[in-house]
Design a protein around this motif. Structure first.
Motif, PDB file in Angstrom:
ATOM      1  N   SER A   2       0.833  -1.201   0.000  1.00 50.53           N
ATOM      2  CA  SER A   2       0.000   0.000   0.000  1.00 50.53           C
ATOM      3  C   SER A   2       0.874   1.260   0.000  1.00 50.53           C
ATOM      4  CB  SER A   2      -0.924  -0.007   1.204  1.00 50.53           C
ATOM      5  OG  SER A   2      -0.178   0.180   2.386  1.00 50.53           O
ATOM      6  N   MET A   3       0.244   2.377  -0.292  1.00 54.18           N
ATOM      7  CA  MET A   3       0.964   3.655  -0.329  1.00 54.18           C
ATOM      8  C   MET A   3       1.497   4.038   1.044  1.00 54.18           C
ATOM      9  SD  MET A   3       1.222   4.800  -3.354  1.00 54.18           S
ATOM     10  CE  MET A   3       1.516   6.544  -3.202  1.00 54.18           C
ATOM     11  N   GLU A   4       0.739   3.702   2.094  1.00 56.29           N
ATOM     12  CA  GLU A   4       1.195   4.025   3.451  1.00 56.29           C
ATOM     13  C   GLU A   4       2.449   3.245   3.801  1.00 56.29           C
ATOM     14  OE1 GLU A   4      -2.061   2.967   2.931  1.00 56.29           O
ATOM     15  OE2 GLU A   4      -2.928   4.971   2.884  1.00 56.29           O
ATOM     16  N   THR A   5       2.495   2.003   3.398  1.00 55.41           N
ATOM     17  CA  THR A   5       3.662   1.168   3.669  1.00 55.41           C
ATOM     18  C   THR A   5       4.873   1.683   2.900  1.00 55.41           C
ATOM     19  OG1 THR A   5       2.198  -0.726   3.945  1.00 55.41           O
ATOM     20  CG2 THR A   5       4.529  -1.195   3.673  1.00 55.41           C
ATOM     21  N   GLN A   6       4.664   2.064   1.648  1.00 49.31           N
ATOM     22  CA  GLN A   6       5.762   2.609   0.854  1.00 49.31           C
ATOM     23  C   GLN A   6       6.273   3.916   1.448  1.00 49.31           C
ATOM     24  OE1 GLN A   6       4.252   2.939  -3.110  1.00 49.31           O
ATOM     25  NE2 GLN A   6       4.685   0.804  -3.611  1.00 49.31           N
ATOM     26  N   ALA A   7       5.358   4.775   1.872  1.00 46.70           N
ATOM     27  CA  ALA A   7       5.763   6.047   2.457  1.00 46.70           C
ATOM     28  C   ALA A   7       6.552   5.822   3.739  1.00 46.70           C
ATOM     29  CB  ALA A   7       4.539   6.909   2.733  1.00 46.70           C
ATOM     30  N   LEU A   8       6.143   4.862   4.551  1.00 46.52           N
ATOM     31  CA  LEU A   8       6.863   4.554   5.784  1.00 46.52           C
ATOM     32  C   LEU A   8       8.260   4.017   5.479  1.00 46.52           C
ATOM     33  CD1 LEU A   8       6.885   4.304   8.865  1.00 46.52           C
ATOM     34  CD2 LEU A   8       5.932   2.014   8.589  1.00 46.52           C
ATOM     35  N   LEU A   9       8.374   3.161   4.493  1.00 45.73           N
ATOM     36  CA  LEU A   9       9.678   2.616   4.127  1.00 45.73           C
ATOM     37  C   LEU A   9      10.609   3.704   3.585  1.00 45.73           C
ATOM     38  CD1 LEU A   9       8.728  -0.803   2.510  1.00 45.73           C
ATOM     39  CD2 LEU A   9       9.821  -0.403   4.715  1.00 45.73           C
ATOM     40  N   VAL A  10      10.067   4.612   2.782  1.00 45.02           N
ATOM     41  CA  VAL A  10      10.886   5.718   2.268  1.00 45.02           C
ATOM     42  C   VAL A  10      11.330   6.615   3.417  1.00 45.02           C
ATOM     43  CG1 VAL A  10      10.828   7.811   0.847  1.00 45.02           C
ATOM     44  CG2 VAL A  10       9.916   5.676  -0.050  1.00 45.02           C
ATOM     45  N   PHE A  11      10.422   6.896   4.359  1.00 52.00           N
ATOM     46  CA  PHE A  11      10.763   7.720   5.519  1.00 52.00           C
ATOM     47  C   PHE A  11      11.862   7.067   6.342  1.00 52.00           C
ATOM     48  CE2 PHE A  11       9.918   8.985   9.968  1.00 52.00           C
ATOM     49  CZ  PHE A  11      10.168  10.344   9.837  1.00 52.00           C
ATOM     50  N   LEU A  12      11.767   5.769   6.573  1.00 52.96           N
ATOM     51  CA  LEU A  12      12.797   5.056   7.328  1.00 52.96           C
ATOM     52  C   LEU A  12      14.122   5.031   6.577  1.00 52.96           C
ATOM     53  CD1 LEU A  12      10.753   2.065   8.783  1.00 52.96           C
ATOM     54  CD2 LEU A  12      11.586   4.086  10.004  1.00 52.96           C
TER      55      LEU A  12
END
Length: 84
Positions: A2-12
């Motif tokens: 999902s987009m939320e998971t991708q955004a979290l991974l990019v943030f990390l």
């Protein structure tokens, strides 16, 4: 994914890169210390750059975020060392 998971991974990932770069500047630690200083530094750097009205003039948003997070992480590490 999902987009939320991708955004979290990019943030990390941005936090990890920024923490690593900050550890090169001020002396380093392990993986967890780099990640934590990078994540906290992302908030600090983003706040400082926006509140001071500093624009880097770079078109690539990912590079700008890494620079902001790295500067913030350096500040966080220096403040933590001064307090400790």
């Amino acid at each position: 994914m999902s987009m939320e998971t991708q955004a979290l991974l990019v943030f990390l990932l941005i936090g990890l890169v920024a923490g690593f770069l900050a550890s090169l500047v001020v002396g380093g630690g392990g993986l967890i210390r780099c990640l934590l200083s990078g994540i906290i530094g992302a908030f600090v750097g983003g706040y400082l750059f926006s509140s001071l009205g500093i624009s880097l003039g770079i078109e690539n948003a990912l590079v700008v975020q890494i620079i902001h997070a790295t500067v913030g992480a350096v500040i966080v590490v220096l403040i933590a060392r001064a307090v400790a």
